[in-house]
Enzyme design. Structure first.
Site, PDB file in Angstrom:
ATOM      1  N   TYR A 226      29.793   2.351 -18.496  1.00 59.40           N
ATOM      2  CA  TYR A 226      29.917   3.775 -18.798  1.00 59.40           C
ATOM      3  C   TYR A 226      28.624   4.457 -18.400  1.00 59.40           C
ATOM      4  O   TYR A 226      27.604   3.801 -18.172  1.00 59.40           O
ATOM      5  CB  TYR A 226      30.229   4.016 -20.278  1.00 59.40           C
ATOM      6  CG  TYR A 226      29.080   3.726 -21.200  1.00 59.40           C
ATOM      7  CD1 TYR A 226      28.230   4.743 -21.606  1.00 59.40           C
ATOM      8  CD2 TYR A 226      28.818   2.440 -21.654  1.00 59.40           C
ATOM      9  CE1 TYR A 226      27.159   4.494 -22.452  1.00 59.40           C
ATOM     10  CE2 TYR A 226      27.754   2.185 -22.494  1.00 59.40           C
ATOM     11  CZ  TYR A 226      26.929   3.207 -22.893  1.00 59.40           C
ATOM     12  OH  TYR A 226      25.869   2.947 -23.721  1.00 59.40           O
ATOM     13  N   CYS A 227      28.672   5.759 -18.274  1.00 55.18           N
ATOM     14  CA  CYS A 227      27.474   6.538 -17.954  1.00 55.18           C
ATOM     15  C   CYS A 227      27.681   7.929 -18.529  1.00 55.18           C
ATOM     16  O   CYS A 227      28.383   8.082 -19.525  1.00 55.18           O
ATOM     17  CB  CYS A 227      27.234   6.556 -16.437  1.00 55.18           C
ATOM     18  SG  CYS A 227      28.569   7.308 -15.498  1.00 55.18           S
ATOM     19  N   GLY A 228      27.129   8.932 -17.915  1.00 55.38           N
ATOM     20  CA  GLY A 228      27.270  10.286 -18.424  1.00 55.38           C
ATOM     21  C   GLY A 228      28.649  10.878 -18.200  1.00 55.38           C
ATOM     22  O   GLY A 228      29.188  11.578 -19.039  1.00 55.38           O
TER      23      GLY A 228
ATOM     24  N   SER B 226      33.353   8.443 -20.278  1.00 57.76           N
ATOM     25  CA  SER B 226      31.980   8.106 -20.589  1.00 57.76           C
ATOM     26  C   SER B 226      31.373   8.994 -21.667  1.00 57.76           C
ATOM     27  O   SER B 226      32.073   9.493 -22.535  1.00 57.76           O
ATOM     28  CB  SER B 226      31.131   8.082 -19.328  1.00 57.76           C
ATOM     29  OG  SER B 226      31.443   6.920 -18.587  1.00 57.76           O
TER      30      SER B 226
END
Length: 72
Positions: free
Chosen positions: A19-21, A51
């Site tokens: 996951y990220c932003g 995310s």
């Protein structure tokens, strides 16, 4: 790449998700995991597409703040 993932504790057979932003950068991590041989079509990495932006939009979801999350 496989060596770096192994240093992080991620080796073939490890269940992993990225996951990220917003989900865009995490997609490249999912690809890198497959290219490195850590995951494959039979055991792909998970991708949380929404995310952080999706998770944090709901005020009822937990989120740690401050210099160190609780329980760390």
């Amino acid at each position: 790449m496989a060596n770096r993932f192994a240093e992080l504790g991620v080796e073939p057979g490890t269940e992993v998700a990225a996951y990220c932003g917003s989900g865009v950068t995490a997609a490249s991590v999912v690809l890198a995991l497959e290219v490195a041989g850590v995951t494959d079509a039979t055991q792909p990495a998970g991708l949380y597409v929404g995310s952080w932006s999706n998770w944090s939009a709901d005020p009822d979801r937990p989120a740690a703040t401050g210099p160190e999350p609780a329980g760390a």
